[in-house]
Design a protein around this motif. Sequence first.
Motif, PDB file in Angstrom:
ATOM      1  N   ASP A   1       0.828  -1.208   0.000  1.00 43.11           N
ATOM      2  CA  ASP A   1       0.000   0.000   0.000  1.00 43.11           C
ATOM      3  C   ASP A   1       0.861   1.256   0.000  1.00 43.11           C
ATOM      4  O   ASP A   1       0.548   2.246  -0.664  1.00 43.11           O
ATOM      5  CB  ASP A   1      -0.911   0.031   1.228  1.00 43.11           C
ATOM      6  CG  ASP A   1      -2.078  -0.945   1.145  1.00 43.11           C
ATOM      7  OD1 ASP A   1      -2.198  -1.649   0.117  1.00 43.11           O
ATOM      8  OD2 ASP A   1      -2.865  -0.992   2.112  1.00 43.11           O
ATOM      9  N   SER A   2       1.949   1.228   0.770  1.00 43.68           N
ATOM     10  CA  SER A   2       2.801   2.406   0.902  1.00 43.68           C
ATOM     11  C   SER A   2       3.411   2.825  -0.431  1.00 43.68           C
ATOM     12  O   SER A   2       3.580   4.024  -0.706  1.00 43.68           O
ATOM     13  CB  SER A   2       3.909   2.144   1.921  1.00 43.68           C
ATOM     14  OG  SER A   2       4.718   1.050   1.516  1.00 43.68           O
TER      15      SER A   2
ATOM     16  N   VAL B   1       3.203   6.452  -5.459  1.00 49.10           N
ATOM     17  CA  VAL B   1       2.857   6.736  -6.854  1.00 49.10           C
ATOM     18  C   VAL B   1       1.735   7.764  -6.911  1.00 49.10           C
ATOM     19  O   VAL B   1       1.780   8.728  -7.691  1.00 49.10           O
ATOM     20  CB  VAL B   1       2.449   5.433  -7.579  1.00 49.10           C
ATOM     21  CG1 VAL B   1       1.926   5.738  -8.983  1.00 49.10           C
ATOM     22  CG2 VAL B   1       3.621   4.457  -7.647  1.00 49.10           C
ATOM     23  N   ALA B   2       0.722   7.586  -6.074  1.00 49.32           N
ATOM     24  CA  ALA B   2      -0.410   8.514  -6.051  1.00 49.32           C
ATOM     25  C   ALA B   2       0.022   9.914  -5.631  1.00 49.32           C
ATOM     26  O   ALA B   2      -0.460  10.912  -6.178  1.00 49.32           O
ATOM     27  CB  ALA B   2      -1.490   7.989  -5.109  1.00 49.32           C
TER      28      ALA B   2
ATOM     29  N   ALA C   1       2.197  16.454  -9.160  1.00 50.97           N
ATOM     30  CA  ALA C   1       2.488  16.816 -10.557  1.00 50.97           C
ATOM     31  C   ALA C   1       1.175  17.076 -11.300  1.00 50.97           C
ATOM     32  O   ALA C   1       0.886  16.452 -12.319  1.00 50.97           O
ATOM     33  CB  ALA C   1       3.294  15.712 -11.233  1.00 50.97           C
ATOM     34  N   ASN C   2       0.399  18.029 -10.812  1.00 52.66           N
ATOM     35  CA  ASN C   2      -0.963  18.221 -11.331  1.00 52.66           C
ATOM     36  C   ASN C   2      -1.032  18.953 -12.659  1.00 52.66           C
ATOM     37  O   ASN C   2      -2.120  19.237 -13.159  1.00 52.66           O
ATOM     38  CB  ASN C   2      -1.838  18.923 -10.287  1.00 52.66           C
ATOM     39  CG  ASN C   2      -1.336  20.317  -9.940  1.00 52.66           C
ATOM     40  OD1 ASN C   2      -0.421  20.844 -10.583  1.00 52.66           O
ATOM     41  ND2 ASN C   2      -1.936  20.906  -8.928  1.00 52.66           N
TER      42      ASN C   2
ATOM     43  N   LYS D   1      -6.908   5.077   1.855  1.00 53.79           N
ATOM     44  CA  LYS D   1      -5.575   5.672   1.823  1.00 53.79           C
ATOM     45  C   LYS D   1      -5.319   6.585   0.625  1.00 53.79           C
ATOM     46  O   LYS D   1      -4.423   7.444   0.681  1.00 53.79           O
ATOM     47  CB  LYS D   1      -4.525   4.565   1.856  1.00 53.79           C
ATOM     48  CG  LYS D   1      -4.549   3.738   3.136  1.00 53.79           C
ATOM     49  CD  LYS D   1      -3.508   2.636   3.109  1.00 53.79           C
ATOM     50  CE  LYS D   1      -3.532   1.829   4.404  1.00 53.79           C
ATOM     51  NZ  LYS D   1      -2.517   0.748   4.413  1.00 53.79           N
ATOM     52  N   LEU D   2      -6.081   6.412  -0.456  1.00 57.43           N
ATOM     53  CA  LEU D   2      -5.875   7.224  -1.660  1.00 57.43           C
ATOM     54  C   LEU D   2      -6.989   8.254  -1.857  1.00 57.43           C
ATOM     55  O   LEU D   2      -7.222   8.722  -2.974  1.00 57.43           O
ATOM     56  CB  LEU D   2      -5.786   6.329  -2.899  1.00 57.43           C
ATOM     57  CG  LEU D   2      -4.702   5.250  -2.922  1.00 57.43           C
ATOM     58  CD1 LEU D   2      -4.711   4.529  -4.267  1.00 57.43           C
ATOM     59  CD2 LEU D   2      -3.325   5.829  -2.640  1.00 57.43           C
ATOM     60  N   HIS D   3      -7.668   8.627  -0.782  1.00 57.64           N
ATOM     61  CA  HIS D   3      -8.831   9.502  -0.934  1.00 57.64           C
ATOM     62  C   HIS D   3      -8.469  10.871  -1.521  1.00 57.64           C
ATOM     63  O   HIS D   3      -9.257  11.464  -2.251  1.00 57.64           O
ATOM     64  CB  HIS D   3      -9.556   9.679   0.406  1.00 57.64           C
ATOM     65  CG  HIS D   3      -8.785  10.446   1.429  1.00 57.64           C
ATOM     66  ND1 HIS D   3      -7.808   9.862   2.199  1.00 57.64           N
ATOM     67  CD2 HIS D   3      -8.842  11.753   1.812  1.00 57.64           C
ATOM     68  CE1 HIS D   3      -7.293  10.768   3.019  1.00 57.64           C
ATOM     69  NE2 HIS D   3      -7.887  11.914   2.795  1.00 57.64           N
ATOM     70  N   VAL D   4      -7.268  11.367  -1.216  1.00 66.45           N
ATOM     71  CA  VAL D   4      -6.842  12.649  -1.791  1.00 66.45           C
ATOM     72  C   VAL D   4      -6.636  12.503  -3.297  1.00 66.45           C
ATOM     73  O   VAL D   4      -7.079  13.349  -4.090  1.00 66.45           O
ATOM     74  CB  VAL D   4      -5.550  13.147  -1.120  1.00 66.45           C
ATOM     75  CG1 VAL D   4      -5.016  14.393  -1.828  1.00 66.45           C
ATOM     76  CG2 VAL D   4      -5.812  13.459   0.350  1.00 66.45           C
TER      77      VAL D   4
END
Length: 270
Positions: free
Chosen positions: A87-88, A93-94, A100-101, A122-125
């Motif tokens: 997960d980490s 990567v996320a 880098a938007n 964990k990837l909600h952002v």
Amino acid sequence: MSLGTHIEWTDATWNPVRGCTKISPGCKHCYAAVFAERFRGVKNHPYGQGFDLRLVPDKLGEPFRWRTPKMVFVNSMSDLFQKDIPDSYIEAVANVMVKANWHTFQVLTKRSERMSKLLSTKLHVAASATNIWWGVSVEDKKYGLPRIGHLQQAPAKVRFLSVEPLLENLGKFNLDGIHWVIVGGESGAGARPLQREWVVSVRDQCAKARVPFFFKQWGGVRKKQAGRSLDGKTYDEFPKHGSRPILAADQRLIWADDIEKKYAELATAV
């Protein structure tokens, strides 16, 4: 990394993970596996270990080093949500994609249940970032259609379907909350045939639901000869996406070095 990719719906590919395992009929003639296995045993080659799963942390900072904004297919040579990827590392990567938007990232998986779960936690952002498009592969009814439901349950801002290789008529399916659909046939040796009515069915459902439709290819052994025209038209539709200014080079390079150093110890097989 490829800035001259032949994939019609993206500008570049980014592979902070290499290698994968086959889990459904869509994987049977995996182009990535065929490519990687050609180099198994070649010393110092990126795919010297063939298509075995590997984390590649020295690629994590790559999007920060590119000088212009791009549309980026994430892990064209792998699947980010394989069970053996920590997960980490997926979070790392996320985090790159969120920071880098100025790029638009396209993440595609067949492990839709894990992706949906992580996007809700964990990837909600990253799920709420408009520059990250989250997608699932849909090759048939048995394996592909359930993935659509998993994607729809995820709190992703932008969701897409890669209906490739399309192996049968999918029938009527739910496009609620889907923002883009790609369709294509299988190509290369042993390619399974694509029927026009299967493609038309998806195209017409997209038109009715007002979902952008991209027809990639008919495929086959001679895919260039078969082309990508459907009923005399080329379908190159995309979701609406904006552009953001790229960060100054000095800051980008600092970010690139920092994240690669942080995860350097993970440069190993998993």
